[in-house]
Design an enzyme around this catalytic site. Sequence first.
Site, PDB file in Angstrom:
ATOM      1  N   ARG A 142       0.672  -1.083  -0.613  1.00  0.00           N
ATOM      2  CA  ARG A 142       0.086   0.006  -0.282  1.00  0.00           C
ATOM      3  C   ARG A 142       0.941   1.373   0.127  1.00  0.00           C
ATOM      4  NH1 ARG A 142      -1.713   2.450   4.686  1.00  0.00           N
ATOM      5  NH2 ARG A 142      -1.470   1.242   5.587  1.00  0.00           N
ATOM      6  N   HIS A 174      -3.118   4.624   4.426  1.00  0.00           N
ATOM      7  CA  HIS A 174      -5.037   3.506   4.296  1.00  0.00           C
ATOM      8  C   HIS A 174      -6.174   4.570   3.821  1.00  0.00           C
ATOM      9  CE1 HIS A 174      -7.094   0.895   6.279  1.00  0.00           C
ATOM     10  NE2 HIS A 174      -8.433   1.297   6.252  1.00  0.00           N
ATOM     11  N   TYR A 206       3.482   5.678  10.734  1.00  0.00           N
ATOM     12  CA  TYR A 206       3.633   4.083  11.613  1.00  0.00           C
ATOM     13  C   TYR A 206       5.072   4.010  10.962  1.00  0.00           C
ATOM     14  CZ  TYR A 206      -0.615   3.538   8.865  1.00  0.00           C
ATOM     15  OH  TYR A 206      -0.892   3.597   7.853  1.00  0.00           O
TER      16      TYR A 206
END
Length: 345
Positions: free
Chosen positions: A245, A249, A258
Amino acid sequence: MDPIRYLDDDGKPLRDIPLSEEELLQGYRALRRARHFDERALVLQRQGRLGVYPPFRGQEAAQVGVTLSLEKSDWLCPSYRETAAALTFGMPLSRLILNWRADPAGWRIPEGVNMIQFYIPIATQVPQAAGLAYAEKLKGNSAVAAVFIGDGGTSEGDFHEGLNFASVFDAPLLIVVQNNGWAISVPTHKQMKVQRVALKAQGYGIPGVTVDGNDLVAVWTVARKAAARARAGEGPTLIEALTYRVAPHTSSDDPGRYRTEDEAEAWKKRDPIARMRGCLAHLGLWDDEKEKALEEELEAEFVAAVDEADQAPEPKPWEIVEQVYAEMQPDQQAAWNYLRTGGEA
């Protein structure tokens, strides 16, 4: 379990390609069309013309390759990130724009497109897709169903129940796990002990295959074989597409909190569209002139779709309860009546 690959990172074939030149061109056009929509949709979201949007940049090949293996009579069961699959399967651009505007008009699947609505709850689509596939088998049809889920969703109970049902009843189902490395902010290695999601298939007595999810040729070939197996009555296949990805998100996410930028940059060098274009160039099927013509065509299509979506009538409040069942249940009927009359008895 080394993933199945047909192209190296630059698009050079590693073995004989089991697709025709026409299919390779069709696949590349579908990839570019999906990427163009994704990029432009994110711009619309930033302009306040779309709601929260889940981009799929970098995952096009995993979605497009599986969808191209399906026939018109088959079923597509997406999660919330499978806009590329929906687009490839026949959902109009304007309808997808309305969908991500939360307009009920965007929830209506066109006649002849066997797709169920995007699923936001994690993994609930898997047992439903298994039941749908089994229903087609009971009716004596040759249709298969393809259901998409992320690596994080494989930790949900619905995932395991769906696989068990599909295995026991030999449902003609393709369970496609887009292992993109992250369940929002939780990396895959913190979600499971097994090295590959495909290994989980062993617990259900079904085949599990790991494929390079950024290699369109590999995904299409693997999915086509799994679909043929399902049509032959041999049951489901778990396909793990290793991808990444690259984008956040959702449009509300900040992945910098993160994960490192170096990680994302490394995967950008394995871009599925650049890889497929490299393959076409290597085979003498593509050049800059064709690329420019395709870009102009895609932009014109998108502009027309936005214009069509903008001209759609304002949704009525009661439309929100019209997309639940084929026939309204008593509670939906009561809500529909209430909203239509403005709360009057």
